[in-house]
Structures are given as structure tokens and as C-alpha cells.
Write an enzyme that holds these catalytic residues in place. Structure first.
Site, PDB file in Angstrom:
ATOM      1  N   GLU A 321      20.913 -25.167 -21.644  1.00  0.00           N
ATOM      2  CA  GLU A 321      19.702 -24.347 -21.978  1.00  0.00           C
ATOM      3  C   GLU A 321      18.484 -24.881 -21.562  1.00  0.00           C
ATOM      4  O   GLU A 321      17.589 -24.554 -20.933  1.00  0.00           O
ATOM      5  CB  GLU A 321      19.697 -23.981 -23.500  1.00  0.00           C
ATOM      6  CG  GLU A 321      18.500 -23.157 -23.826  1.00  0.00           C
ATOM      7  CD  GLU A 321      18.523 -22.915 -25.443  1.00  0.00           C
ATOM      8  OE1 GLU A 321      17.653 -21.995 -25.920  1.00  0.00           O
ATOM      9  OE2 GLU A 321      19.169 -23.493 -26.129  1.00  0.00           O
ATOM     10  N   HIS A 322      18.298 -26.247 -22.131  1.00  0.00           N
ATOM     11  CA  HIS A 322      17.053 -27.123 -21.856  1.00  0.00           C
ATOM     12  C   HIS A 322      17.577 -28.408 -21.294  1.00  0.00           C
ATOM     13  O   HIS A 322      18.534 -28.892 -21.667  1.00  0.00           O
ATOM     14  CB  HIS A 322      16.382 -27.305 -23.049  1.00  0.00           C
ATOM     15  CG  HIS A 322      15.887 -26.431 -24.168  1.00  0.00           C
ATOM     16  ND1 HIS A 322      16.714 -26.031 -25.106  1.00  0.00           N
ATOM     17  CD2 HIS A 322      14.883 -25.656 -23.987  1.00  0.00           C
ATOM     18  CE1 HIS A 322      16.029 -25.007 -25.649  1.00  0.00           C
ATOM     19  NE2 HIS A 322      14.989 -24.593 -25.026  1.00  0.00           N
TER      20      HIS A 322
END
EC number: 1.1.1.23
Length: 426
Positions: A321-322
Site C-alpha cells: 500500500e505504502h
């Protein structure tokens, strides 16, 4: 959290799958949705009392409540929200797609017409917590896209109120249709409507397992953004990175949720060992240390590779996601990254910069779905219609081919529709 040395084609993963809920949870959500479809406002009221402990006389937030929110909010907090709005709008305005058309020499005109959705519903988690950032990240792309009606739903606290930050953030964006309702009942009300709530075309926003399951159930009746899982961060670092900063960034995600995933991928064993010790040292001083500890113990991991190229391959397999890149030249590795929701380059681009303030959206694909999914953006609130205006010349030149293609698929009526026009022309 532990250190794992890997090399070559070793398979890696985020160590968990998307939570599809238990059969009992899915059954409960379906029951809530059916009850709201059948009994409307009365069902929403009953579930709000049952799950939120709040007796809300009217769901819709009044102008007076919005004024009270402004009064309760510190001036500096309002200024921060306004500054974030500017940054997020500026970024998303660059995503705005417009209609386009072109002409062929034979007089044919083809194109694509861009139209905003008529309405969107934004779900903002609430109760004991407040997430004005969720308001900004979900509402602003819809506003930029040109959505006329934006509705916000958030569960009230036991006092029957929404947080001042959430209300002020919504009001700053011009959203005034705000409802004090949460959980699966809010998703059902937005999707199917009640006596006083008009249904929307799309629902976005994060929530617990019941909200996620409800969004899955109503998909098809309305569009949704995604079914997001617990938060994730992966950090790609070399020996030049600061181990204290890495530990702090890993913990910034671990405090979100006991199932959040925090992963470091590095080609430096020395850095790996320093980060491991520092994570547990910093952990002891966090207000949410018990949640963070569960996350770090169960879903925290440090991969040590032999080369930076192998480290990049690990990142692409994780599709986090990040992703933070903390190397001597982060820009040089950007082109090799294929799969990540959001990419943060350099030590001053800490993940919380993107959560709140930089401008890009923080609604991101999780659990490896960055392999095929993108962050929430303006185009998620726009539709595309294909435009075809065939000229007489083009039709006569291609009619025989089109009819033959239809017969190739066994669709005689299609072929005759073309030939009927040719006969009229003769």
C-alpha cells in the site's frame, strides 16, 4: 518482528489475506441491509442505538451543529485543514479528464464523452475516533470530478454527535448533507435509500469489517471504491538510511491496527539489526503500544537481500500500500518499482506526509492489490461514454465487412440491420 535473509527467487508475501469475514458476520450484514431496505429510517435508528449507543432523533446534521463544530475547533486546527484542502485539491485537479473527439478523412467522428457521477456517498469512521483526513481524501476527488450531490455518513458518539473536525472539514468543502449513522446500516441507507435519504451512485470510504462486508453486498446496486484491508508499509532502504527514522515509520503503520503490516527490505544486515532493536525500544513509549506490538510481532518483518536489485524484486512482489524508498538515490530506483499504492522518495517524505497533507490520495489498494489497482482518484467519480458518428461514405465503404462479421458470430439480425440501410441507399 524478525529478520529473514533471502536470495534468488524466494517467494514473499504480506502474510495475510483479505478478511472476507465469518459466515456469522456476513449473515448479520445481510440481515441489517434487508432490515434497512424494508423499514428505512426506523431500522437505521434501531441499529444506531444498538451498535453506537446513541439515540439520534434526526439523522441529518443541522446547520446549528455545523456552527457548533466551528466554535469547538481550535483556530489552528481549522487552518491546518484548510491548508491540506488546498494541497489535495491542487493535486487532484491535475487528474481531471475531459471529453475528446477526432475526425477521420471519410467524415467519421469518434470520441469519448466524460460525465461526472450524479451522486456519491462518503463513509467516514467515527464514534470514539475522528478522521477529518478521510473527509478530505474522499470528498475532494468527487468535487473536482464535478459530482453534484455528495453525501457524508459517519457514526455518532454516545452523545449523538459527530466530531468537530469531521463536520468542519465537510463544511469547508461545501458538503452539508451529512448523516449521523454508521456501520452496515449506513451503507445500506446510502445504497438503497430511506424515507428521507435519496440513494447515491457510488460509496467510498474506509470502515470496519461490517462496513467492508456491506460494501461488498451492495456492489452492483451502487459502485464502490475498493474493499480495503489493514494498513501496510514497506520500506526499501540501503546502508545510508537512518535506523531510528525507519523504526518510527514502521511503527506509524503498526499503531493503526493489530493486523497492520510493517516490512523493511534492505541489502544491509547491519541496518536490519539496528532497526529491529530500535522498533522495540520506541514501541515501549507509544500510547497505542499494545496494538502496535501485536502488529509488529505478527505482521512485522525485515527482509535482508544480497543486492538492491533483489530488494526491488521483493518490493514488486509485495505490491505494498505504502512504499518508502530510503536509499542514497531514491529517484534512481523509482523506474524499477512496478507495484505500489503510493511511493515516498527520500527521508523527508515520511508516510504520514501523504496521509494528511502532501496532496495525493491516501485511499490506497492493500494486500497486494496494487498489482492491479490504483489510489482513489478523480476518474473514479467520472464515467466515459463512447461517441460514434459514422458518415455515409464510411458506412457504404464498410457495411459489407460489418455484416459479414455479424454472420461470423451467428447474429443474423445484426447483419440485416446493416443491410437494411444499404438497400435504402440503393
Amino acid at each position: 518482528m524478525k529478520i529473514k535473509s533471502i536470495s534468488g527467487n524466494t517467494s514473499v508475501s504480506l502474510k495475510r489475506s483479505i478478511d472476507a469475514g465469518t459466515e456469522e458476520q456476513r449473515k448479520a450484514v445481510r440481515g441489517i441491509i434487508e432490515e434497512v431496505k424494508k423499514n428505512g429510517n426506523a431500522a437505521v435508528s434501531a441499529f444506531t442505538r444498538q451498535f453506537d449507543g446513541a439515540d439520534v432523533a434526526g439523522f441529518r446534521v443541522s446547520e446549528e451543529e455545523i456552527k457548533e463544530a466551528y466554535s469547538a475547533l481550535e483556530e489552528r486546527d481549522l487552518e491546518i485543514i484548510q491548508a491540506a484542502i488546498f494541497n489535495i485539491k491542487e493535486y487532484h485537479e491535475r487528474q481531471l479528464a475531459t471529453s475528446w473527439f477526432y475526425h477521420r478523412k471519410d467524415g467519421t467522428m469518434l470520441g469519448q464523452k466524460i460525465t461526472p457521477l450524479d451522486s456519491a456517498g462518503v463513509y467516514v469512521p467515527g464514534g470514539t475516533a475522528a478522521y477529518p483526513s478521510s473527509v478530505l481524501m474522499n470528498v475532494i476527488p468527487a468535487l473536482v470530478a464535478g459530482v453534484d450531490r455528495i453525501v457524508l455518513a459517519s457514526p455518532p458518539g454516545k452523545d449523538g454527535k459527530l466530531s468537530a473536525g469531521v463536520l468542519a472539514a465537510a463544511a469547508e468543502l461545501g458538503v452539508t448533507e451529512i448523516y449521523k449513522m454508521g456501520g452496515a446500516q449506513a451503507i445500506a441507507a446510502l445504497a438503497y435509500g430511506t424515507e428521507t435519504i435519496t440513494p447515491v451512485d457510488k460509496i467510498t470510504g474506509p470502515g470496519n469489517i461490517y462496513v467492508a462486508l456491506a460494501k461488498r453486498e451492495v456492489f452492483g446496486q451502487v459502485d464502490i471504491d475498493m474493499i480495503a484491508g489493514p494498513s501496510e508499509i514497506a520500506i526499501l532502504a540501503d546502508s545510508t538510511a537512518n535506523y531510528r527514522e525507519i523504526a518510527a515509520d514502521l511503527l506509524s503503520q503498526a499503531e493503526h491496527d493489530a493486523m497492520a503490516s510493517s516490512i523493511l527490505v534492505t541489502d544491509s544486515e547491519t541496518l536490519a539489526e539496528s532497526v529491529l532493536k530500535e522498533v522495540y525500544r520506541q514501541l515501549e513509549h507509544l500510547p497505542r503500544k499494545e496494538i502496535a506490538r501485536q502488529s509488529i510481532d505478527n505482521y512485522g518483518l525485515i527482509y535482508v537481500t544480497e543486492t538492491m536489485n533483489e530488494a526491488v524484486s521483493v518490493i514488486n512482489e509485495l505490491a505494498p500500500e505504502h512504499l518508502e524508498i530510503l536509499t542514497v538515490q531514491p529517484d534512481a530506483l523509482l523506474g524499477q518499482i512496478k507495484h505500489a499504492g503510493a511511493i515516498f522518495l527520500g527521508r523527508y517524505s515520511s508516510e504520514p506526509v501523504g496521509d494528511y497533507f502532501a496532496g495525493p490520495n491516501h485511499v490506497l489498494p492493500t494486500n497486494g492489490t496494487a498489482r492491479f489497482s490504483s489510489p482513489l482518484n478523480v476518474t473514479d467519480f467520472q464515467k466515459r461514454s463512447s461517441i460514434i458518428s459514422y458518415s455515409r461514405e464510411a458506412f457504404r465503404a464498410n457495411a459489407e465487412k460489418i455484416a459479414a462479421f455479424a454472420r461470423l458470430e451467428g447474429l443474423e439480425a445484426h447483419a440485416r440491420a446493416i443491410e437494411s440501410r444499404n438497400r435504402e441507399e440503393d
